[in-house]
Design a protein around this motif. Structure first.
Motif, mmCIF file in Angstrom:
data_model
loop_
_atom_site.group_PDB
_atom_site.id
_atom_site.type_symbol
_atom_site.label_atom_id
_atom_site.label_comp_id
_atom_site.label_asym_id
_atom_site.label_seq_id
_atom_site.Cartn_x
_atom_site.Cartn_y
_atom_site.Cartn_z
ATOM 1 N N TYR A 173 11.008 5.306 0.291
ATOM 2 C CA TYR A 173 10.206 3.940 1.139
ATOM 3 C C TYR A 173 11.358 3.809 2.237
ATOM 4 O O TYR A 173 12.657 4.199 1.723
ATOM 5 C CB TYR A 173 10.639 2.584 0.581
ATOM 6 C CG TYR A 173 9.397 2.224 -0.162
ATOM 7 C CD1 TYR A 173 8.327 1.957 -0.423
ATOM 8 C CD2 TYR A 173 9.766 2.467 -2.242
ATOM 9 C CE1 TYR A 173 7.259 1.274 -0.928
ATOM 10 C CE2 TYR A 173 8.875 1.992 -2.695
ATOM 11 C CZ TYR A 173 7.598 1.297 -2.448
ATOM 12 O OH TYR A 173 6.743 1.422 -3.222
ATOM 13 N N THR A 219 -1.530 -4.702 8.092
ATOM 14 C CA THR A 219 -1.501 -4.717 7.185
ATOM 15 C C THR A 219 -1.520 -5.979 5.761
ATOM 16 O O THR A 219 -2.040 -6.374 5.044
ATOM 17 C CB THR A 219 -1.582 -3.576 6.498
ATOM 18 O OG1 THR A 219 -0.155 -3.988 6.448
ATOM 19 C CG2 THR A 219 -2.208 -2.091 7.394
ATOM 20 N N GLU A 225 1.098 -1.286 0.023
ATOM 21 C CA GLU A 225 0.157 -0.333 -0.083
ATOM 22 C C GLU A 225 0.527 0.978 0.279
ATOM 23 O O GLU A 225 0.993 1.460 1.412
ATOM 24 C CB GLU A 225 -0.940 -0.222 1.303
ATOM 25 C CG GLU A 225 -2.169 0.649 1.376
ATOM 26 C CD GLU A 225 -3.336 0.907 0.289
ATOM 27 O OE1 GLU A 225 -3.973 1.594 -0.109
ATOM 28 O OE2 GLU A 225 -3.347 -0.385 -0.348
ATOM 29 N N LYS A 226 1.505 2.195 -0.861
ATOM 30 C CA LYS A 226 1.740 3.277 -1.465
ATOM 31 C C LYS A 226 1.270 4.266 -0.830
ATOM 32 O O LYS A 226 -0.085 4.227 -0.774
ATOM 33 C CB LYS A 226 2.513 3.380 -2.358
ATOM 34 C CG LYS A 226 3.295 2.114 -3.098
ATOM 35 C CD LYS A 226 3.599 1.466 -4.297
ATOM 36 C CE LYS A 226 4.208 3.639 -4.693
ATOM 37 N NZ LYS A 226 4.956 3.389 -6.753
ATOM 38 N N SER A 227 2.276 5.306 -0.344
ATOM 39 C CA SER A 227 1.340 6.827 0.286
ATOM 40 C C SER A 227 1.991 7.141 -0.914
ATOM 41 O O SER A 227 1.984 7.404 -2.117
ATOM 42 C CB SER A 227 2.651 7.367 1.126
ATOM 43 O OG SER A 227 2.292 8.177 2.068
ATOM 44 N N THR A 255 6.812 5.966 1.514
ATOM 45 C CA THR A 255 6.378 5.455 2.330
ATOM 46 C C THR A 255 6.267 4.186 3.292
ATOM 47 O O THR A 255 8.221 4.244 3.305
ATOM 48 C CB THR A 255 5.761 3.920 0.743
ATOM 49 O OG1 THR A 255 5.211 5.054 -0.488
ATOM 50 C CG2 THR A 255 4.735 2.725 1.245
ATOM 51 N N GLN A 313 3.311 5.888 11.989
ATOM 52 C CA GLN A 313 2.018 6.038 10.902
ATOM 53 C C GLN A 313 2.230 5.012 10.056
ATOM 54 O O GLN A 313 1.896 5.771 8.841
ATOM 55 C CB GLN A 313 1.270 7.339 10.501
ATOM 56 C CG GLN A 313 0.517 8.752 12.282
ATOM 57 C CD GLN A 313 -0.283 8.082 13.296
ATOM 58 O OE1 GLN A 313 -1.519 7.663 12.526
ATOM 59 N NE2 GLN A 313 -0.359 7.525 14.283
ATOM 60 N N PRO A 314 2.454 4.447 10.142
ATOM 61 C CA PRO A 314 2.729 3.279 8.855
ATOM 62 C C PRO A 314 2.420 2.700 7.656
ATOM 63 O O PRO A 314 0.715 3.068 8.381
ATOM 64 C CB PRO A 314 3.885 1.989 9.447
ATOM 65 C CG PRO A 314 2.985 1.693 10.739
ATOM 66 C CD PRO A 314 3.054 3.162 11.169
ATOM 67 N N ASN A 315 3.295 3.139 6.430
ATOM 68 C CA ASN A 315 1.747 2.980 5.470
ATOM 69 C C ASN A 315 1.705 1.157 5.452
ATOM 70 O O ASN A 315 -0.053 0.388 5.214
ATOM 71 C CB ASN A 315 1.734 3.260 4.463
ATOM 72 C CG ASN A 315 2.323 5.023 4.319
ATOM 73 O OD1 ASN A 315 3.467 4.599 3.976
ATOM 74 N ND2 ASN A 315 1.331 5.672 3.903
ATOM 75 N N GLU A 316 2.018 0.325 5.843
ATOM 76 C CA GLU A 316 2.794 -1.224 6.698
ATOM 77 C C GLU A 316 2.845 -1.159 7.771
ATOM 78 O O GLU A 316 3.992 -1.075 7.841
ATOM 79 C CB GLU A 316 3.320 -2.035 4.673
ATOM 80 C CG GLU A 316 2.880 -1.169 3.768
ATOM 81 C CD GLU A 316 1.385 -2.452 3.137
ATOM 82 O OE1 GLU A 316 0.728 -3.191 4.046
ATOM 83 O OE2 GLU A 316 0.637 -2.533 2.004
ATOM 84 N N ILE A 372 6.980 1.200 6.141
ATOM 85 C CA ILE A 372 6.406 0.146 6.628
ATOM 86 C C ILE A 372 7.310 -0.321 7.553
ATOM 87 O O ILE A 372 8.867 -0.444 6.982
ATOM 88 C CB ILE A 372 7.081 -0.712 4.826
ATOM 89 C CG1 ILE A 372 6.718 -0.380 3.389
ATOM 90 C CG2 ILE A 372 6.554 -2.374 5.103
ATOM 91 C CD1 ILE A 372 7.233 -1.249 2.564
#
Length: 472
Positions: free
Chosen positions: A187, A244, A95-97, A102, A214-217, A104
């Protein structure tokens, strides 16, 4: 390799149906009993087994199946579809920001392979997206964890941010994110310390890192060899962190693999990657449909093609095709091909990705000894440049010299040269469109030379072209 015993048991269960012209409800029930036992022995979660067998049985005893022209094939199709559904139905990527970076974050038990996975993921992102990742060394508790991440960073030429072991992981992540913003890294991969899911203090630390970054993954890294407890670990981490996605490592080990079949169903979190070895290239995007085909012994040609595409550039492939056509394939090309194929992984695993191969008698005994490969390369390196380019020069006296120079017997040199000539002959036949190769008659429903085989290959090529266009 994981799933081998499960694959064998499932194939045995379904092969009985394939031999029958007419399938009864009693036959289906007998097959489901064997499938249930096979799944339980593979360490699949009991609730997942119950739901899977219930769904297959309900669909398999339907009138449209039992009264069809080929009920056995219909039932195999149902098992494949239900297994794919259990594994997650669709491939789920990172899931990319919408804005960089992004972020992870890796989590999991100690020894699951988080640090190694961080390196593999960095390598994967660089190759597939030309990304510029930054790795943050947030494991201050395991001896040499920071050094390990630094070594991986050096191998990949990827920056690693660390502040030693005397600073809290939360502060390390805070400052690491600031560096990523400054350097415009797209990343950020946060390596965290391994911990038990019942360790309250360390779990609180993970929650603090999550609140800060607040990680995207949040990827849970699970060792496939953990067995049934992997499901409990995944469930606990999911409840406390809200994972996630899942990464399953060590699928190349001597493991029953049931965790992979259970985690998706129990947690609802998709499996995103699998680790299949120690090398930084040993990472695969998880495709539920392909994994289902592999488990059922139906091969996985798309993954095989993708592996080949990663290791071959188009220019070299064109040059090789031309050499095959002209029958000018020489020992220099032979060594290059050996290196390329060995780089894709163990030969025995690659063979099983070809549809029909797993059913061939004796395929489970096929083992390629790396020492034998090294001996063959030593023979080639003992040849003169002229001999490598023109194998017809290899008369008996030259062969004796090559044997002495490579530490092999003349018999072994003769055998290797014979294999080379047979390979060259087969390659020339393939380049002319003659795919009637012994042992391949049953692949793609009547041979690769059959219409179904050509259709299957065309579909795969088109699919790959579409993917390439999307990436561009």
């Amino acid at each position: 390799m994981a799933f081998e015993s499960l694959t064998d048991r499932l194939q045995q269960a379904m092969s009985k149906l394939r031999r029958k012209g007419k399938v009864t409800e009693a036959d289906v029930k007998e097959m489901m009993r064997e499938i249930r036992l096979a799944l339980l022995e593979a360490d699949v979660n009991l609730q997942v087994v119950k739901e899977f067998t219930k769904n297959v049985r309900e669909r398999a005893i339907g009138v449209e199946v039992l009264d069809s022209l080929s009920p056995a094939q219909q039932i195999v199709k149902i098992v494949d579809e239900e297994l794919t559904k259990t594994l997650g139905s669709e491939t789920v990527g990172i899931e990319k920001s919408p804005k960089i970076p992004t972020i992870i974050m890796m989590a999991g038990l100690q020894g699951a392979g988080k640090t190694t996975f961080a390196g593999k993921l960095a390598n994967h992102l660089m190759k597939t997206e030309n990304a510029r990742p930054l790795m943050i060394a947030g494991d201050i508790y395991r001896p040499a964890a920071i050094d390990q991440l630094k070594v991986l960073g050096q191998q990949l030429n990827v920056p690693v941010f660390d502040m030693g072991t005397d600073v809290s992981p939360v502060e390390i992540v805070r400052q690491g994110l600031a560096v990523a913003q400054e350097k415009k890294n797209d990343y950020v991969l946060i390596d965290t310390a391994g911990r038990l899911h019942i360790d309250t203090q360390l779990m609180d630390e993970l929650k603090q890192i999550k609140d800060l970054a607040q990680p995207n993954e949040i990827l849970l890294v699970v060792d496939a060899m953990t067995g049934q407890d992997a499901v409990n670990v995944a469930e606990s981490f999911n409840q406390q962190l809200g994972i996630t996605g899942v990464v399953i490592t060590k699928l190349d080990g001597d493991t029953r693999g049931g965790a992979a079949l259970s985690i998706r169903q129990v947690t609802g979190a998709p499996i995103k990657f699998t680790g299949t070895g120690e090398k930084l290239t040993d990472l695969e995007v998880f495709h539920p449909d392909r994994m289902s085909s592999r488990i059922l012994g139906m091969g996985d040609m798309l993954t095989l093609i993708e592996k080949a595409q990663q290791d071959y550039d188009e220019k070299k492939a064109e040059e090789l095709a031309q050499k095959m056509k002209e029958n000018s394939f020489d020992f220099n090309d032979f060594v290059e091909q050996i290196d390329q194929v060995m780089g894709m992984g163990p030969i025995e695993d690659l063979l099983k990705m070809i549809p029909g191969m797993s059913q061939m008698p004796g395929i489970e005994n096929v083992k390629v000894d790396p020492k034998q490969i090294a001996r063959q390369k030593a023979m080639v390196y003992s040849m003169t440049p002229a001999e490598r380019e023109n194998p017809d020069l290899l008369n008996p006296s030259r062969r004796r010299r090559i044997a002495a120079g490579s530490g092999n017997s003349v018999v072994e040199v003769n055998r290797m040269i014979k294999q080379f000539k047979e390979s060259r002959k087969m390659m020339q036949q393939m380049s002319k469109g003659n795919m009637n190769i012994p042992g391949m008659d049953q692949m793609f429903g009547g041979g690769v030379k059959g219409k179904l085989g050509k259709m299957a290959m065309n579909r795969m090529v088109k699919k790959q072209k579409k993917k390439k266009k999307k990436r561009k």
